[in-house]
Design a protein around this motif. Structure first.
Motif, PDB file in Angstrom:
ATOM      1  N   ARG A 100      -4.016   3.861   7.826  1.00  0.00           N
ATOM      2  CA  ARG A 100      -4.019   4.445   6.810  1.00  0.00           C
ATOM      3  C   ARG A 100      -2.884   4.963   6.790  1.00  0.00           C
ATOM      4  O   ARG A 100      -2.548   5.218   7.629  1.00  0.00           O
ATOM      5  N   GLU A 112      -7.866   9.070  -2.573  1.00  0.00           N
ATOM      6  CA  GLU A 112      -8.444   7.683  -1.679  1.00  0.00           C
ATOM      7  C   GLU A 112      -7.610   6.650  -2.929  1.00  0.00           C
ATOM      8  O   GLU A 112      -8.209   6.762  -4.303  1.00  0.00           O
ATOM      9  N   ILE A 113      -6.902   5.408  -2.678  1.00  0.00           N
ATOM     10  CA  ILE A 113      -6.789   4.556  -3.232  1.00  0.00           C
ATOM     11  C   ILE A 113      -7.773   3.364  -2.552  1.00  0.00           C
ATOM     12  O   ILE A 113      -7.068   2.795  -1.957  1.00  0.00           O
ATOM     13  N   ASP A 114      -8.057   2.274  -4.039  1.00  0.00           N
ATOM     14  CA  ASP A 114      -8.959   1.347  -3.367  1.00  0.00           C
ATOM     15  C   ASP A 114      -7.641   0.207  -3.359  1.00  0.00           C
ATOM     16  O   ASP A 114      -6.898  -0.633  -4.317  1.00  0.00           O
ATOM     17  N   MET A 115      -7.372  -0.580  -2.596  1.00  0.00           N
ATOM     18  CA  MET A 115      -6.489  -1.508  -2.717  1.00  0.00           C
ATOM     19  C   MET A 115      -5.917  -2.365  -3.659  1.00  0.00           C
ATOM     20  O   MET A 115      -5.625  -2.732  -4.171  1.00  0.00           O
ATOM     21  N   VAL A 170      -4.749   6.031   1.731  1.00  0.00           N
ATOM     22  CA  VAL A 170      -4.504   4.856   1.414  1.00  0.00           C
ATOM     23  C   VAL A 170      -5.598   4.049   2.303  1.00  0.00           C
ATOM     24  O   VAL A 170      -5.098   4.273   3.853  1.00  0.00           O
ATOM     25  N   GLY A 225       0.706   3.883  -2.598  1.00  0.00           N
ATOM     26  CA  GLY A 225       0.402   5.476  -2.315  1.00  0.00           C
ATOM     27  C   GLY A 225       1.453   6.495  -3.024  1.00  0.00           C
ATOM     28  O   GLY A 225       1.282   7.321  -3.344  1.00  0.00           O
ATOM     29  N   ALA A 239      -5.392  -1.165  -6.864  1.00  0.00           N
ATOM     30  CA  ALA A 239      -3.578  -1.285  -6.196  1.00  0.00           C
ATOM     31  C   ALA A 239      -3.080  -1.773  -6.466  1.00  0.00           C
ATOM     32  O   ALA A 239      -1.902  -2.077  -7.151  1.00  0.00           O
ATOM     33  N   PRO A 264       0.784  -1.465   0.259  1.00  0.00           N
ATOM     34  CA  PRO A 264      -0.573   0.068   0.191  1.00  0.00           C
ATOM     35  C   PRO A 264       1.075   1.255  -0.248  1.00  0.00           C
ATOM     36  O   PRO A 264       0.581   1.871  -0.892  1.00  0.00           O
TER      37      PRO A 264
END
Length: 187
Positions: free
Chosen positions: A79, A112-115, A59, A46, A118, A42
């Protein structure tokens, strides 16, 4: 935590010792090697997004796993907030904070990052690196094959020269034997 653009650790504060450990073998300050696997991916995704866009990234929903559970007792998710800054002229640094996620974010706007996305992005990066490495390997193989052919040709030339030298050596041996016969008759 503050890193350079290559993810080398420059500074830590707070409880960074909770998740940063020295990797076995050669000493490295690269945080991707120092972070637990559950945080490394992550963070890398990110951080790369921040370096690409220049915009802060958040993240969310990073599951607290392994030894981190001990430090974040009762918490389920972390986070990571990452932003780019220029503390040293001529290069960018990344500032990352790792926080327990207890409620929806009330932070300033950030991407925001969706894992799951990602993870797909990381797979794409790895596939691209693999393709480049394969191309480099193919080039190296072709160069080695060319060198091998040149060495074989040189070896054949050396064998031919060796045969010629053996032939000359036989002729010299014959001439020497004849000379010794003549020499022994004259004495």
């Amino acid at each position: 935590m503050v890193t350079d653009e290559n993810f080398n650790l420059l500074h830590t504060t707070g409880n960074a010792h909770r998740w940063l450990t020295l990797p076995p073998g050669e000493i490295s300050t690269n945080v991707l090697k120092m972070l637990p696997e559950s945080l490394a991916l992550p963070f890398e995704v990110g951080a790369n997004k921040v370096l690409d866009t220049g915009n802060p990234v958040r993240v969310n929903q990073i599951e607290i796993a392994g030894p981190l559970k001990f430090f974040y007792e009762g918490q389920k998710f972390l986070r990571i907030l990452i932003r780019r800054t220029q503390l040293i002229e001529g290069s960018f640094q990344l500032i990352a904070t790792f926080e327990p996620e207890t409620k929806p974010s009330d932070y300033s706007p950030s991407e925001e990052i969706d894992m799951s996305a990602a993870s797909k992005e990381k797979i794409n990066i790895l596939e691209r690196e693999l393709r480049i490495n394969r191309e480099n390997l193919q080039t190296t193989i072709e160069e080695l094959e060319s060198s091998n052919e040149e060495l074989q040709a040189a070896n054949e030339e050396l064998q031919s020269s060796n045969e010629e030298l053996e032939s000359v050596n036989e002729e010299l041996y014959t001439v020497n034997a004849e000379f010794q016969q003549k020499n022994s008759r004259t004495l």
